[in-house]
Design an enzyme around this catalytic site. Structure first.
Site: not given
Ligand SMILES: NC(=O)c1ccc[n+]([C@@H]2O[C@H](COP(=O)([O-])OP(=O)(O)OC[C@H]3O[C@@H](n4cnc5c(N)ncnc54)[C@H](O)[C@@H]3O)[C@@H](O)[C@H]2O)c1
Ligand SMILES: [Zn+2]
Length: 364
Positions: A186, A228, A242, A246, A253, A266
């Site tokens: 990403e 971003k 924006r 994507n 997705h 993701h």
């Molecule tokens: N709001 C936005 O603009 C936006 C943009 C992109 C993604 N998202 C959302 O973000 C989510 C995905 O985020 P993600 O990939 O960070 O997932 P997540 O928050 O689920 O973290 C991924 C995994 O890593 C673990 N983890 C996190 N930090 C850790 C650390 N420092 N040490 C050990 N384990 C750790 C978590 O417990 C989880 O199992 C989705 O729900 C997506 O929709 C939102």
């Molecule tokens: Zn994304």
């Protein structure tokens, strides 16, 4: 430490990125006008809590903050209305008031959920993000916060900008390797959209990034957030520009959806989508070298570059049609024009997508 201002007029806020900076959380909160007068709630998940909750609590308490915490199970299914309601109960019992602050300590799941709690509690209170994943660079810019509905992801949400993002590269050292790679896919996406030079830098420094070298990581996250933020500050509420963010996400997705969010992280689904978008652009006369460069980056990051052959092409196409990003039944794709340059293309046909999906199945 690096500092980036996300420029959104009255809602502007700083992103601080550096090694060990969460130890100075009190100083950074005070600098952002957040004083210890009202109780503060930390929301985090079990995995993050195991490593990073206690030091943050202790630092805050040493500064006189009255802290409460709520720990959710790790994973996407925690982004639920049930958890929103639960956390609001905790906030009420802890006496959080309109001048309280919610601290989101975790990845995108925690950020989206805790941010939406902050957006809705008493019609909106302040929140601070302490991202702990690489992928969360994305959710720390833009103010999109949400929970999922059983029928669709992210459909219950708001725009709510944080007061401050405290991105401590030290906290990322405990990230599982697969999460590191998915996050880096990403990150490179931001460069592929807008900044060729950054893609080159990323490629040159990828080995250090995979090892989570703090200084290299600090630079990579800073640039990814900067790119971003540049897009978001021109289009805060997602009316047009924006959309370019994507890139790789239409196919990504759909892959997540048809596999019930169990096969791909993701960032992994996006990695495949980045290659798919490059392939589609070839149908509009762009050089195959864009696809080759994208494929090479994805392979070096260590993310999947193909679609499992057993997945039905029709099911993937169907999932794309349901994507909320489809306006007026027309297919909108973000396609590369070059490395670091994209277009919003509304001329892609179903047959072109079908062919690219079939090709992606053969890459494995
Ligand atoms: N709001 C936005 O603009 C936006 C943009 C992109 C993604 N998202 C959302 O973000 C989510 C995905 O985020 P993600 O990939 O960070 O997932 P997540 O928050 O689920 O973290 C991924 C995994 O890593 C673990 N983890 C996190 N930090 C850790 C650390 N420092 N040490 C050990 N384990 C750790 C978590 O417990 C989880 O199992 C989705 O729900 C997506 O929709 C939102
Ligand atoms: Zn994304």
């Amino acid at each position: 430490m690096k500092k980036l201002m996300v420029d959104l007029g009255e809602r502007s806020y700083p992103i601080l990125i550096g090694q060990g900076i969460s130890a100075d959380v009190v100083k950074h909160l005070v600098d952002s006008g957040i004083r210890p007068s009202s109780p503060l709630l930390i929301v985090t998940d079990q995995n993050v809590a195991a490593h990073h909750l206690q030091p943050l609590q202790e630092a805050l308490q040493a500064g006189g903050y009255r802290t409460h915490d709520y720990v959710i199970p790790a994973g996407e299914s925690s982004k639920s209305l049930a958890n929103l309601e639960e956390i609001i109960g905790v906030a009420l019992e802890a006496g959080l008031d309109r001048s309280s602050v919610i601290v989101a300590l975790g990845g995108g799941v925690v950020g989206d959920l805790a941010g939406f709690v902050a957006a809705s509690y008493m019609r909106g209170i302040r929140f601070v993000q302490v991202p702990t994943t690489i992928l969360a660079h994305d959710s720390s810019v833009g103010g999109k916060v949400a929970v999922n509905h059983r029928l669709a992801k992210n459909v219950i949400g708001a725009f709510h900008q944080p007061e401050l993002v405290l991105y401590d590269t030290e906290l990322l050292q405990t990230l599982p390797e697969r999460e590191v790679k998915a996050g880096l896919a990403e990150v490179v996406k931001e460069g592929l959209i807008l900044d060729k030079e950054y893609v080159e830098w990323f490629s040159d420094h990828l080995d250090e990034l995979l090892k989570l070298d703090p200084t290299t990581l600090e630079n990579a996250l800073f640039e990814a957030c900067r790119i971003k933020a540049e897009v978001v500050s021109q289009d805060e509420k997602e009316s047009g520009l924006r959309e370019v963010l994507n890139l790789g996400h239409t196919i990504g997705h759909a892959l997540e959806a048809v596999t019930s969010y169990k096969t791909f992280l993701h960032g992994e689904a996006v990695a495949v989508g980045l290659i798919g978008a490059a392939k589609l652009s070839e149908a509009f006369g762009r050089p195959a070298s864009i696809t080759e460069k994208t494929r090479e980056l994805v392979a070096r990051i260590g993310c999947p570059a193909s679609i499992p052959a057993e997945l039905s092409t029709d099911a993937i196409l169907e999932a794309m049609m349901h994507d909320k990003k489809f306006r007026e039944g027309r297919m909108t794709f973000i396609l590369p024009l070059d490395i670091g340059r994209v277009e919003i293309n509304r001329k892609v046909t179903i047959d072109q997508v079908r062919q690219v999906i079939d090709e992606l199945k053969q890459e494995g």
